[in-house]
Design an enzyme around this catalytic site. Structure first.
Site, PDB file in Angstrom:
ATOM      1  N   ASP A  19       0.853  -1.193   0.000  1.00 43.86           N
ATOM      2  CA  ASP A  19       0.000   0.000   0.000  1.00 43.86           C
ATOM      3  C   ASP A  19       0.891   1.247   0.000  1.00 43.86           C
ATOM      4  O   ASP A  19       1.643   1.477   0.948  1.00 43.86           O
ATOM      5  CB  ASP A  19      -0.892  -0.017   1.239  1.00 43.86           C
ATOM      6  CG  ASP A  19      -2.017   1.007   1.175  1.00 43.86           C
ATOM      7  OD1 ASP A  19      -2.104   1.725   0.168  1.00 43.86           O
ATOM      8  OD2 ASP A  19      -2.798   1.070   2.137  1.00 43.86           O
ATOM      9  N   ASP A 109      -3.396   2.437  -5.773  1.00 48.02           N
ATOM     10  CA  ASP A 109      -2.231   2.552  -4.899  1.00 48.02           C
ATOM     11  C   ASP A 109      -2.066   1.372  -3.940  1.00 48.02           C
ATOM     12  O   ASP A 109      -1.292   1.447  -2.988  1.00 48.02           O
ATOM     13  CB  ASP A 109      -2.272   3.859  -4.105  1.00 48.02           C
ATOM     14  CG  ASP A 109      -3.531   3.999  -3.257  1.00 48.02           C
ATOM     15  OD1 ASP A 109      -4.438   3.152  -3.381  1.00 48.02           O
ATOM     16  OD2 ASP A 109      -3.605   4.948  -2.456  1.00 48.02           O
ATOM     17  N   GLU A 110      -2.769   0.277  -4.181  1.00 45.92           N
ATOM     18  CA  GLU A 110      -2.586  -0.890  -3.319  1.00 45.92           C
ATOM     19  C   GLU A 110      -2.941  -2.169  -4.053  1.00 45.92           C
ATOM     20  O   GLU A 110      -3.761  -2.182  -4.978  1.00 45.92           O
ATOM     21  CB  GLU A 110      -3.413  -0.773  -2.039  1.00 45.92           C
ATOM     22  CG  GLU A 110      -4.903  -0.724  -2.261  1.00 45.92           C
ATOM     23  CD  GLU A 110      -5.686  -0.709  -0.954  1.00 45.92           C
ATOM     24  OE1 GLU A 110      -5.351  -1.501  -0.041  1.00 45.92           O
ATOM     25  OE2 GLU A 110      -6.632   0.081  -0.844  1.00 45.92           O
TER      26      GLU A 110
END
Length: 411
Positions: A19, A109-110
């Site tokens: 993350d 983003d993860e």
């Protein structure tokens, strides 16, 4: 032997949850060295992201810009650069895919990574996680936190606990020791409303939740949610890292801020969202039947309204008509409670290229029966492909604040 069976046999912690830390603001600090170590807020009217230096003053995502600046007057406010965030996401996912082919993106983003069976090639899961963090930092220039565990649920919680810029492994023989002291809000899927219901039952930690009877939880949260959360609180999570899934919906949302909005302001925001969503659907050769309107009010409560059409479509006019109907049914609530965010999503997706076309029978209630809307949509799409998305703008959007297009998870 599948990765899941191998993991069950060995009991290894081989799932990584990676993350990126405060993603938008980290990209801004990477690209502008003068921002490093300083509180940074991305977005003016509404906070889209805040650096950890700004978060230390209480600044949060979705907070009004005026409130954020009052909490942290020294913050540097920068406009969002969505193209830069999208490129950074692509660069990071390329790193993920060089580690393992088993990558499940959750957002831009993860992601989850399954590294079962890579010990001989790449070392232990913790070694792989350390190498991953170093590669993202060196090649992309961004900090990333990684949780390592036997299940997806535990890996995600581990990364949340390890933030910012950290690494945490949960050994299989210490899972409940790690999990049970944590507050229930740490659980994936437990928001404020669910947490309040659990508090009313005397449940404040994940251990409290695990000790509660499943039937009693089902009475409070519903049978499916109660069963699911009870299993997770006891470390039971059979979900595997899944790759190559088609997107189940296409959507976009727009934060409106806390200033007063007229019905015309809200309708203009809705028009821009529907234009964006249907353009992306046609670009991806998708069509959908269910239109969902998402609303967030001034007190940060949320509501969703949906309707299902008789056939799948990517027609801008059809989707907009349905969305406007849902909005109209919600206007009395909006008038009383105010509105800070509106979103539109289309789900129940089908392959748009394989759809059977309908004969264009005109109806008396049609506003403009002579317009071929399919041809109009195709013409507008062609202009945007050639000259960019800002080449043409609806008249209702002229002079209004430009809507921020949030980067989406890559297909």
């Amino acid at each position: 032997m599948t990765a899941e069976r191998a993991r069950e046999r060995t009991g290894e912690a081989t799932i990584l949850h990676a993350d990126l830390d405060s993603f938008y603001s980290s990209v801004e600090q990477r690209d502008d060295p003068s921002l490093r170590g300083r509180p940074v807020i991305v977005g003016g009217g509404v906070v889209l992201a805040a650096s950890y230096e700004a978060k230390a003053f209480g600044v949060k995502t979705a907070m009004g810009g005026r409130q954020a600046r009052a909490l942290c007057p020294q913050a540097v406010v920068v406009p969002p650069r969505m193209a830069a965030y999208s490129q950074a996401s692509k660069d990071v996912f390329e790193v993920f895919e060089n580690v393992t082919p088993l990558v499940e993106g959750i957002s831009i983003d993860e992601a989850f990574l399954d590294v079962t069976g890579l010990a001989r090639l790449s070392g232990s899961p913790s070694d792989i996680a350390r190498d991953l963090r170093r590669t993202v930092a060196e090649d992309v220039g961004l900090p990333i936190t990684v949780g390592v565990a036997r299940t997806k649920f535990l890996a995600k919680i581990a990364s949340a606990v390890a933030k910012p810029d950290g690494l945490l492994e949960v050994p299989p023989d210490r899972e409940l020791e790690f999990l049970h002291p944590l507050p229930v809000e740490r659980m994936w899927g437990v928001g404020r409303i669910t947490a309040d219901k659990l508090y009313a039952q005397g449940i404040r930690t994940i251990g409290d939740l695990a000790a509660h009877r499943e039937g009693a939880l089902a009475a409070v949260l519903g049978s499916a949610a109660g069963r699911h959360l009870h299993a997770l609180s006891n470390g039971v999570d059979a979900r595997r890292v899944s790759t190559g899934r088609s997107r189940r919906s296409v959507g976009a949302q727009h934060a409106l801020g806390r200033r007063h909005k007229t019905p015309a302001d809200i309708d203009a925001a809705l028009v821009g969202l529907v234009d964006r969503v249907t353009h992306r659907m046609r670009k991806g050769h998708r069509a959908g039947r269910t239109i969902t309107l998402r609303l967030r009010f001034d007190d940060f409560t949320r509501a969703t309204r949906s309707t299902t059409l008789s056939r799948a479509t990517a027609d801008t006019h059809v989707v907009l008509t349905a969305a406007r109907s849902l909005l109209g049914a919600s206007m009395s609530t909006i008038t009383m409670q105010g509105l800070t965010l509106v979103g539109v999503a289309v789900s129940n997706l089908e392959d748009g290229a394989a759809m059977q076309l309908e004969l264009p029978f005109e109806t008396p209630e049609d506003e403009h029966p002579t317009i071929d809307r399919t041809a109009l949509d195709e013409a507008l799409d062609g202009v945007q492909r050639r000259f960019g998305t800002s080449a043409l703008t609806r008249g209702v959007l002229l002079g209004r604040e430009e809507q921020t297009s949030v980067p989406m998870l890559h297909e």
